[in-house]
Design an enzyme around this catalytic site. Structure first.
Site, PDB file in Angstrom:
ATOM      1  N   SER A 273      -8.854   2.718   4.200  1.00  0.00           N
ATOM      2  CA  SER A 273      -8.229   3.218   3.169  1.00  0.00           C
ATOM      3  C   SER A 273      -7.437   2.123   2.413  1.00  0.00           C
ATOM      4  O   SER A 273      -6.546   2.504   1.422  1.00  0.00           O
ATOM      5  CB  SER A 273      -7.120   4.403   3.626  1.00  0.00           C
ATOM      6  OG  SER A 273      -6.148   3.767   4.499  1.00  0.00           O
TER       7      SER A 273
ATOM      8  N   SER B  78      -8.809   0.698   8.715  1.00  0.00           N
ATOM      9  CA  SER B  78      -8.719   0.758   7.339  1.00  0.00           C
ATOM     10  C   SER B  78      -8.148  -0.885   6.795  1.00  0.00           C
ATOM     11  O   SER B  78      -8.035  -0.822   5.718  1.00  0.00           O
ATOM     12  CB  SER B  78      -7.384   1.849   6.949  1.00  0.00           C
ATOM     13  OG  SER B  78      -7.992   3.115   7.028  1.00  0.00           O
TER      14      SER B  78
ATOM     15  N   LYS C 114       0.750  -1.305   0.116  1.00  0.00           N
ATOM     16  CA  LYS C 114       0.065  -0.077  -0.052  1.00  0.00           C
ATOM     17  C   LYS C 114       0.886   1.325   0.126  1.00  0.00           C
ATOM     18  O   LYS C 114       1.745   1.212   0.467  1.00  0.00           O
ATOM     19  CB  LYS C 114      -1.011  -0.162   1.217  1.00  0.00           C
ATOM     20  CG  LYS C 114      -1.651   1.010   1.482  1.00  0.00           C
ATOM     21  CD  LYS C 114      -2.598   0.989   2.578  1.00  0.00           C
ATOM     22  CE  LYS C 114      -3.651   2.049   2.945  1.00  0.00           C
ATOM     23  NZ  LYS C 114      -4.392   2.032   4.340  1.00  0.00           N
TER      24      LYS C 114
END
Length: 473
Positions: free
Chosen positions: A151, A175, A74
């Site tokens: 996220s 997230s 990520k």
């Protein structure tokens, strides 16, 4: 080769590589080809490794349990040498470039993983969705028009579509667990200090954590075995633990389970979510656990405000540090990010210390609750599905906060208190969408959760349930 991840999880693929049945080069090339095709519809991957960067990634992979398995990291909380960590922001798209891997990324490589790219995130991870102005929204492979959550939505979308069996994810308020729930995956947030954040000391006063989303419990457990442990100079670490992979195979025994029908201090839930909790509670009873309705006693409003204060202060500080003297121009940062930074600029030492004290008080209150119970069950989030555009970082800050409130109603307290939590895809809507159930345990009790997750995975397997038709086909 393209369909390998339709059948095998990461440990199984690593075994194929170690035994010579699959070559690393052919595996990486085929995976990248599939990921590029999927990304045309998902918009989940921001950067694909190629050329010298890819060659170094292949050469740098160790001979651990995930030998040769492609992996995505990520664009937040983890640095990969030679590339920028954009944090989902146009302002940091090209600089600074990381001089070295962060500690967790080094451990990923030693476990055998071959990093082949980076995944999409909301700007600075501030939204529980993945719809940044820089790069655009990531789509949920389960259905047209739905968000993959955030996220870590980029990672979750790729794994849900079976582009990979697992991918890196981070969690500052839910997230990892929110996108796992919306994408029908297993998502595990470790205890505070379980995975080192070196070279930095901590993220969000200890609320931030990193791990992965995955299709199987054992992949998550084995990766945490590889990532767990302190680095020299860490400000704190989680209590010593055994093998999480071994814990996944152990019967959990008779656990004392509490369950929630609505958030602490919150509004009643959609009956579909209540039904999912009640069905899961019944399953736990069938499996021999002691189950009762009970809620921890803490001030949910104060905990949420404290996390907001810490996030704002960190947003302002991180922009200043990462910019290294550069000044954001018009459109470089999204409105909610700018509002958070301005709020953070105004946070006093008194405000920040009080927020951290609230973190600690909430942690003690949950600690008391977990003297009576081993596990707390709830929905992962307070809505059944999430249409794209529900939470907009272009909205005024107050409207943004209202829109995201139900999404983090169950998850964020786990970050405040630093306790481990997992989202497990155990329920489904009548029209086939996944519903994640969250399980929380006392600080340092990841083994309890993995043991329970292994039992649940066997009782209600989910791996064969995947998006059919549309983007994930």
């Amino acid at each position: 080769m393209e369909d390998l991840f339709e059948t095998y999880d990461a440990l199984a693929v690593g075994r194929l590589v170690r035994t010579g049945r699959v070559g690393v080069r052919e595996l990486v090339d085929a995976t990248l080809a599939r990921l590029r095709t999927l990304n045309k519809s998902l918009n989940a991957i921001t950067d694909f490794y190629e050329g010298d960067l890819l060659e170094r990634s292949i050469a740098g992979a160790g001979d651990g349990p995930f030998q040769g398995v492609p992996f995505l990291v990520k664009q937040l909380m983890a640095d990969c040498a030679g590339t920028p960590t954009t944090v989902g922001s146009r302002f940091f798209a090209h600089e600074p470039v990381a001089a070295a891997d962060s500690a967790a990324v080094s451990r990923m490589r030693r476990s055998g993983l071959v990093i082949v790219g980076r995944t999409n995130t909301s700007e600075f991870g501030l939204a529980p969705t993945t719809e940044p102005a820089f790069g655009g929204p990531t789509l949920n492979p389960w259905r047209e028009g739905l968000s993959s959550g955030g996220s870590s939505g980029g990672s979750a979308a790729v794994v849900a579509a079976r582009g990979l069996p697992m991918a890196h994810a981070t969690d500052g308020g839910g997230s990892i667990r929110i996108p796992a729930a919306l994408c029908g995956l297993f998502g595990f947030k470790p205890s505070r200090g379980r995975v080192s954040l070196a070279p930095i000391g901590e993220t969000l006063a200890g609320a931030g954590a990193q791990h992965c989303v995955s299709i199987s419990v054992r992949d998550s457990a084995a990766l945490l075995d590889a990532l767990a442990g302190s680095e020299p100079g860490d400000p704190y670490t989680a209590p010593p633990a055994g093998s999480f992979l071994a814990a996944r195979l152990r019967p959990p025994g008779r656990l004392r389970v509490a369950f929630l029908r609505q958030p602490v201090g919150g509004q009643p839930l959609d009956p579909v979510l209540v039904g999912a909790v009640e069905q899961t509670a019944a399953l736990l009873e069938e499996l021999g656990h002691s189950v009762e309705e009970a809620a921890p006693d803490y001030d949910a409003t104060a905990a949420g405000q404290a996390l907001g204060t810490v996030m704002a202060a960190n947003t302002f500080t991180n922009i200043q540090l990462r910019a290294n003297g550069r000044v954001p121009g018009n459109g470089d940062l999204e409105p909610v990010t700018l509002a958070a930074a301005e709020q953070g600029r105004a946070v006093t030492a008194h405000d920040y210390i009080r927020a951290v004290q609230t973190f600690h008080r909430t942690g003690r209150q949950l600690g008391t609750f977990f003297e009576r119970f081993d596990v707390l069950l709830s929905p992962t989030l307070g809505c059944v599905s999430l249409p794209l555009g529900t939470v907009r970082m272009s909205d005024p800050a107050e409207q943004f906060q209202q829109a995201m409130a139900s999404l983090v109603a169950f998850t964020s307290v786990c970050n405040v208190a630093g306790v481990p939590a997992m989202s497990v895809p155990l329920a489904w809507t009548d029209d086939g969408l996944p519903i994640g159930l969250q399980f929380v345990a006392r600080f340092g009790a990841e083994e309890t959760l993995f043991s329970l997750a292994g039992q649940l995975e066997q009782a209600r397997p989910w791996r064969d349930r995947r998006p059919s038709g549309g983007r994930g086909a």
